[in-house]
Design an enzyme around this catalytic site. Structure first.
Site, PDB file in Angstrom:
ATOM      1  N   LYS A  83     -30.336  23.616  31.938  1.00  8.20           N
ATOM      2  CA  LYS A  83     -30.157  22.206  32.240  1.00  8.20           C
ATOM      3  C   LYS A  83     -28.724  21.785  31.919  1.00  8.20           C
ATOM      4  O   LYS A  83     -28.151  22.226  30.915  1.00  8.20           O
ATOM      5  CB  LYS A  83     -31.158  21.382  31.416  1.00  8.20           C
ATOM      6  CG  LYS A  83     -31.215  19.899  31.745  1.00  8.20           C
ATOM      7  CD  LYS A  83     -32.342  19.238  30.950  1.00  8.20           C
ATOM      8  CE  LYS A  83     -32.452  17.754  31.251  1.00  8.20           C
ATOM      9  NZ  LYS A  83     -33.564  17.115  30.510  1.00  8.20           N
ATOM     10  N   SER A 158     -35.983  13.986  33.305  1.00 10.84           N
ATOM     11  CA  SER A 158     -34.604  14.311  33.604  1.00 10.84           C
ATOM     12  C   SER A 158     -34.364  15.800  33.870  1.00 10.84           C
ATOM     13  O   SER A 158     -33.266  16.185  34.286  1.00 10.84           O
ATOM     14  CB  SER A 158     -33.704  13.852  32.446  1.00 10.84           C
ATOM     15  OG  SER A 158     -33.987  14.551  31.257  1.00 10.84           O
ATOM     16  N   SER A 182     -39.256  14.036  29.968  1.00  7.34           N
ATOM     17  CA  SER A 182     -38.327  14.742  30.856  1.00  7.34           C
ATOM     18  C   SER A 182     -38.668  16.200  31.132  1.00  7.34           C
ATOM     19  O   SER A 182     -38.091  16.795  32.042  1.00  7.34           O
ATOM     20  CB  SER A 182     -36.905  14.653  30.294  1.00  7.34           C
ATOM     21  OG  SER A 182     -36.423  13.333  30.395  1.00  7.34           O
TER      22      SER A 182
END
Length: 472
Positions: A83, A158, A182
């Site tokens: 990420k 996210s 997320s």
């Protein structure tokens, strides 16, 4: 569908077995995933930084290690993308912010080191909203990431880039982070698995809030067993984290099979009285019998999440001020409005407000602890809505109930976050329009392995994870 796609949709466990048996090489695995990225990523924008030459060089080295009969780790030869909130030494890390658009760290975050030491090969970075704020993946550096089941819809966030890359067979495993949902929200929207472990299960070497328990790191994958495999590499104690749990990561490489006959599960339709889109409710009601099929005693009951909303908002706002307050002073014009709003909320907090939030959170923990003496698990919606149009920054109403802020629609996730209990999103079916819906399973305090076991049994009983996006 060509052989590349078939190879890319093998589970991570199957890939590691074939690599170790040398029926397929690490280079072949890497080349297949790079071809899949080249073919599919332009449609979805999930992987935003790619290092193919570096990845192939490491794949060749991984094959050489096998030829030498070297001891290799549990993720040996698997491509992984981190990420874009995670620092990767020598590889651009933007945090989804124009402030860091050209930032190249000179260190790796701990999870990057651990995953690499377990044998995985870094292939690139996955998209995220600016500083991970919000459950819709778009930012001014790379733009938006699209849902592979419907390109007109959001993938959530996210950890949206990670979820889409997994769903499209571009990588077999991915890491993510979760404050208010997320890991779980994008997993639900993309028909993959996202596991929010207990705070401290995956240690974070934070330099600003080492004792915080709201935001955690965790694994994502297409199957629960693959997520557990990745967690085994990520988890385990480390002196940099004062809250790190002591159980070694290898614990999560045990078989996930378990007899669930007689296990009591609380079935919550509304996450304690929240508005839930009828499409989500319909899918989850069709999924419920699978829990009964594996032997669970499923009882309809709503947990009491009183105080969860206020406690979460206070700790979240305080956390943003701690982490990004200085940036607001020096780069205010380059931060998105929702982040500035969070920071200002954090700066306006008083001591009594923080004290009240902690009292509310403590009361909630004890109330949920007692609730889960009766029920070993809680099952509830991951998200209160199905995937929504990509042009919409966030949900503004559900069933006619207005959402006052950009995070209100994520209460079904963040009510669980504030308890500190482990929770997972596992594929549970599809709406009439073919959009994925996940089931959220929550376990008792620190019972991460139990959550993985139940999710694995549910997954085996349903098989929804096998349905691929139409674009692949």
């Amino acid at each position: 569908m060509d052989n590349t796609a078939e190879l890319c949709f093998l589970t991570a466990i199957e890939l590691t077995q074939r690599i170790r048996a040398r029926s397929i090489s690490c280079v072949e695995v890497m080349e297949a995933h790079l071809r899949q990225i080249e073919r599919v990523n332009p449609q979805v924008n999930a992987i935003v930084t790619l290092a193919p030459e570096q990845a192939l060089a490491r794949a060749r080295a991984a094959d050489a290690a096998l030829r030498r009969s070297d001891a290799v780790g549990p993720l040996h030869g698997l491509p992984v993308a981190h990420k874009d909130l995670v620092q990767t030494k020598g590889m651009r890390t933007t945090f989804g912010s124009p402030i860091y658009a050209d930032f190249v760290p000179d260190v790796d975050d701990l999870i990057v080191t651990r995953i690499r030491n377990a044998g995985a090969i870094l292939i690139g970075k996955t998209n995220t909203p600016e500083f991970g704020a919000g459950s819709q993946t778009f930012n001014p550096v790379f733009g938006a990431t699209r849902n592979p089941y419907d390109l007109s819809k959001t993938c959530g966030g996210s950890s949206g880039g990670a979820a889409v890359a997994l769903a499209c067979g571009m990588i077999p495993i991915a890491d993510g982070s979760d404050t208010g949902g997320s890991l779980r929200n994008p997993a639900s929207f993309c028909n993959v698995v996202g596991f929010r472990p207990s705070p401290g299960r995956v240690p974070s070497c934070s330099d600003h809030a080492a004792w915080q328990t709201l935001s955690v790191l965790g694994p994502m994958a297409r199957t629960v067993a693959d997520a557990a495999l990745l967690l085994s590499a990520m988890a385990g104690p480390h002196p940099c984290s004062p809250i790190a749990l002591q159980k070694p990561g290898a614990h999560f490489r045990q078989p996930l099979d378990r007899d669930f006959h007689g296990v009591r599960v609380a079935w919550s339709r509304t996450s304690g009285g929240l508005p839930v889109d009828p499409e989500v409710t319909a899918v989850l009601e069709q999924a419920r019998p699978a829990l009964e099929t594996i032997g669970c005693i499923v009882e309809e009951v709503e947990p009491d999440f009183t105080g969860a909303d206020e406690a979460f908002r206070v700790w979240r706002a305080w956390g943003y001020e701690q982490k990004l307050g200085e940036l607001a002073d020096t780069h205010r014009d380059r931060l998105k409005e929702t982040i500035l709003w969070e920071i200002e909320q954090g700066r306006a907090l008083t001591g009594p407000q923080i004290g009240r939030a902690e009292r509310l959170r403590t009361a909630l923990y004890h109330r949920m602890r007692r609730f889960m003496k009766t029920y070993e698990f809680l099952a509830l919606p991951v998200v209160q809505v199905p995937p929504f149009p990509i042009e919409q920054p966030y949900v503004t109403e559900i069933n006619g109930v207005p959402m006052e802020t950009y995070i209100d629609w994520m209460r079904s996730c963040y009510y669980v976050s504030i308890t500190g209990f482990p929770a997972i999103s596992v594929p549970a079916g599809f709406t009439r329009d073919g959009l994925p819906v996940g089931l959220q399973l929550v376990g008792r305090h620190h019972n991460d392995f139990g959550v993985l076991q139940l999710a694995h049994a549910f997954e085996q009983a349903t098989g929804h994870w096998r349905r691929r996006p139409p674009i692949v």
